[in-house]
Design a protein around this motif. Structure first.
Motif, mmCIF file in Angstrom:
data_model
loop_
_atom_site.group_PDB
_atom_site.id
_atom_site.type_symbol
_atom_site.label_atom_id
_atom_site.label_comp_id
_atom_site.label_asym_id
_atom_site.label_seq_id
_atom_site.Cartn_x
_atom_site.Cartn_y
_atom_site.Cartn_z
ATOM 1 N N SER A 1 21.016 47.616 34.680
ATOM 2 C CA SER A 1 19.584 47.766 35.012
ATOM 3 C C SER A 1 18.721 46.478 34.952
ATOM 4 N N GLY A 2 19.320 45.409 34.397
ATOM 5 C CA GLY A 2 18.763 44.117 34.123
ATOM 6 C C GLY A 2 17.580 44.307 32.927
ATOM 7 N N GLU A 3 17.642 45.338 32.007
ATOM 8 C CA GLU A 3 16.971 45.360 30.991
ATOM 9 C C GLU A 3 17.508 44.464 29.762
ATOM 10 N N ALA A 4 16.640 43.851 29.157
ATOM 11 C CA ALA A 4 17.065 43.015 27.909
ATOM 12 C C ALA A 4 16.200 43.593 26.862
ATOM 13 N N ARG A 5 16.941 43.955 25.594
ATOM 14 C CA ARG A 5 16.254 44.746 24.531
ATOM 15 C C ARG A 5 17.017 44.421 23.262
ATOM 16 N N ARG A 6 16.371 44.547 22.212
ATOM 17 C CA ARG A 6 17.104 44.506 21.009
ATOM 18 C C ARG A 6 17.454 45.741 20.444
ATOM 19 N N VAL A 7 18.739 45.806 19.845
ATOM 20 C CA VAL A 7 19.103 47.265 19.350
ATOM 21 C C VAL A 7 19.424 47.182 17.755
ATOM 22 N N GLY A 8 18.850 48.000 17.125
ATOM 23 C CA GLY A 8 18.902 47.958 15.670
ATOM 24 C C GLY A 8 20.318 48.422 15.150
ATOM 25 N N LEU A 9 21.232 47.850 14.560
ATOM 26 C CA LEU A 9 22.305 48.359 14.100
ATOM 27 C C LEU A 9 22.397 49.081 12.871
ATOM 28 N N SER A 10 21.300 49.171 12.227
ATOM 29 C CA SER A 10 21.104 50.111 10.871
ATOM 30 C C SER A 10 20.107 51.457 11.011
ATOM 31 N N PRO A 11 20.713 52.411 10.599
ATOM 32 C CA PRO A 11 20.017 53.704 10.652
ATOM 33 C C PRO A 11 18.493 53.646 9.972
ATOM 34 N N ARG A 12 18.452 52.526 9.283
ATOM 35 C CA ARG A 12 17.198 52.306 8.479
ATOM 36 C C ARG A 12 16.180 51.729 9.356
ATOM 37 N N GLN A 13 16.830 50.704 10.385
ATOM 38 C CA GLN A 13 16.086 50.295 11.445
ATOM 39 C C GLN A 13 15.599 51.283 12.271
ATOM 40 N N TRP A 14 16.508 52.292 12.825
ATOM 41 C CA TRP A 14 16.452 53.254 13.822
ATOM 42 C C TRP A 14 15.007 54.148 13.241
ATOM 43 N N LEU A 15 14.942 54.333 11.859
ATOM 44 C CA LEU A 15 13.987 55.086 11.295
ATOM 45 C C LEU A 15 12.540 54.536 11.418
ATOM 46 N N ARG A 16 12.675 53.068 10.948
ATOM 47 C CA ARG A 16 11.328 52.450 10.807
ATOM 48 C C ARG A 16 10.903 51.523 11.986
ATOM 49 N N GLN A 17 11.895 51.492 13.029
ATOM 50 C CA GLN A 17 11.370 50.919 14.283
ATOM 51 C C GLN A 17 11.922 51.680 15.448
ATOM 52 N N PRO A 18 11.237 52.504 16.039
ATOM 53 C CA PRO A 18 11.861 53.214 17.189
ATOM 54 C C PRO A 18 12.156 52.367 18.146
ATOM 55 N N ALA A 19 11.644 51.333 18.542
ATOM 56 C CA ALA A 19 11.882 50.323 19.533
ATOM 57 C C ALA A 19 13.243 49.880 19.581
ATOM 58 N N LEU A 20 13.831 49.882 18.194
ATOM 59 C CA LEU A 20 15.211 49.298 18.048
ATOM 60 C C LEU A 20 16.290 50.270 18.028
ATOM 61 N N ARG A 21 15.883 51.732 18.340
ATOM 62 C CA ARG A 21 16.877 52.805 18.249
ATOM 63 C C ARG A 21 17.531 52.744 19.891
ATOM 64 N N PRO A 22 19.051 52.847 19.776
ATOM 65 C CA PRO A 22 19.599 52.949 20.968
ATOM 66 C C PRO A 22 19.285 54.193 22.003
ATOM 67 N N PRO A 23 19.392 53.968 22.927
ATOM 68 C CA PRO A 23 18.902 54.898 24.083
ATOM 69 C C PRO A 23 19.814 56.253 23.995
ATOM 70 N N GLY A 24 19.074 57.233 23.764
ATOM 71 C CA GLY A 24 19.840 58.645 23.664
ATOM 72 C C GLY A 24 19.977 59.089 22.266
ATOM 73 N N LEU A 25 19.291 58.147 21.297
ATOM 74 C CA LEU A 25 19.710 58.653 19.877
ATOM 75 C C LEU A 25 18.502 59.579 19.482
ATOM 76 N N GLY A 26 18.759 60.901 19.571
ATOM 77 C CA GLY A 26 17.966 61.846 19.130
ATOM 78 C C GLY A 26 18.822 62.643 18.091
#
Length: 405
Positions: A90-115
């Motif tokens: 897709s050409g998309e460049a993004r940062r992905v959080g590795l920690s569940p705590r990062q996913w909770l606090r920073q939605p932008a770092l959640r991996p796509p499809g994480l619901g």
């Protein structure tokens, strides 16, 4: 207390066993067939690593070991704000959080499809079971592609369609702990930041290291090792002596034919580019690419192709050109200091056809820690509770040392 412990194999498992034994007051002699110690963690002749090795905060044994040999300060956290990942499709460049705590606090770092559904699927995977990871995550294709597949490739070195959930489960469970997903890499490389300080520590403890010593035959009697035949040198194992066999599974099975050991292996392809440029150490991920991981140091760039079955017989020139084009796109996308020319620089290609056992479904060989009364096994493949990683390697060496007490 035994008089001498002979450690056969100076890979990381053998070195970990030697360190633990020497600190227990044993006289330790390490016998290594090759000119260099370190096994798969060795430095190459030009000083580069044999791969893009990384540790996580969850690797407690490995991080503790680094502290014991005075090497902890050499390991740095290159991407504390999330892993930079370039999706080449897709050409998309993004940062992905590795920690569940990062996913909770920073939605932008959640991996796509994480619901909620994806989280439930991850929790079920963490429970293990004898099933393949890919089919188990088929209902969550985005999460599978962006998170689970890269994690499986990194931790298990096995294609996600084949990889067994029983191997991934302990990895997932450990990643939920505080600080467990912090990513560390060696600032200079595994040679100077792991193997060299370990050898220095062992030398100060009086451990003897013999190179050019390949064990040809293991003599036995009455369920005990009685002699180590190195060809021109034959060492009698006295009743008070002990042996640690820290060898790859095929070598251990050559010496002990009845030993349960893995027979199917997965390859890894590493490419090391000669590029000298100022800038910080960086660690990047790639999706839909030949390589999965890019490690950038001021002294060079390395990429790793895990589960590399399809790439092992490809022409080297084609591999070097493709991998360079991919990592160059990632470097430019994330603004890494240049230059990043279109033409690939000089490159060293390292192919490991039997890098790790294949971590698939079905029962895994479970070798005994003590196949002989005075001989213990070490090596990541002897620890079926964890996949074949630096963490498992160190734990196996320490377990072998403990079994000989």
């Amino acid at each position: 207390m035994s008089r001498t412990v002979h450690v056969v194999g100076a890979g990381l498992a053998g070195l970990a066993a030697a360190l633990r034994l020497s600190r227990g007051g044993r006289r330790v002699v390490v016998h290594e067939a090759s000119p260099q110690a370190g096994g798969r963690c060795r430095a190459l002749p030009d000083g580069t690593d044999n791969g893009t090795h990384a540790l996580l905060g969850a690797n407690r044994a490995a991080l503790r070991f680094l502290g014991e040999v005075g090497a902890r300060d050499g390991w740095i956290e290159p991407e504390p704000d999330g892993l930079p990942v370039l999706d080449l499709a897709s050409g998309e460049a993004r940062r992905v959080g590795l920690s569940p705590r990062q996913w909770l606090r920073q939605p932008a770092l959640r991996p796509p499809g994480l619901g909620l559904g994806g989280m439930g699927a991850l929790l079920r995977l963490a429970g293990g079971g004898d099933r393949a990871v890919g089919p188990a995550m088929a209902a969550h294709p985005a999460l599978l592609r962006h998170l689970v597949d890269p994690l499986v490739i990194a931790a298990l070195n096995t294609p996600v369609e084949e990889a067994g959930a029983r191997w991934l489960a302990p990895v997932l469970r450990r990643l939920g702990r505080p600080g467990a997903t912090r990513l560390f890499v060696a600032r200079e490389g595994l040679g100077p930041d792991l193997i060299a300080p370990t050898l220095t520590t062992l030398a100060l403890a009086g451990v003897e290291l013999r190179h050019g010593a390949r064990l040809r035959r293991l003599e036995q009697a009455d369920g005990r090792a009685t002699a180590l035949d190195f060809g021109e040198d034959r060492i009698v194992v006295s009743p008070s002596d002990r042996v640690v066999l820290a060898l790859p599974p095929w070598e251990a099975k050559r010496l002990l034919p009845a030993l349960p050991a893995p027979e199917r292996f997965a390859p890894i392809l590493n490419l090391h580019y000669a590029r000298v440029a100022a800038g910080p150490v960086r660690f990047l991920g790639l999706l839909d690419a030949l390589a999965q991981w890019v490690l950038v140091r001021p002294t060079g760039v390395s990429v790793t192709v895990s589960a590399a079955d399809a790439a092992m017989d490809a022409p080297q020139e084609a591999l070097m050109a493709r991998a360079w084009a991919e990592l160059r796109r990632a470097a430019l996308a994330f603004g890494l200091p240049g230059p990043w020319p279109e033409a690939a620089p000089a490159c060293r290609v390292v192919k490991e056809r039997r890098a790790t056992p294949r971590h698939g479904t079905g029962p895994a060989p479970a070798p005994p820690r003590l196949p002989l009364a005075n001989l213990a096994l070490a090596g990541d493949w002897t620890l079926p509770a964890l996949p074949a990683t630096i963490e498992g390697t160190i734990r196996s060496g320490e377990a072998a040392a403990a079994a000989l007490r």
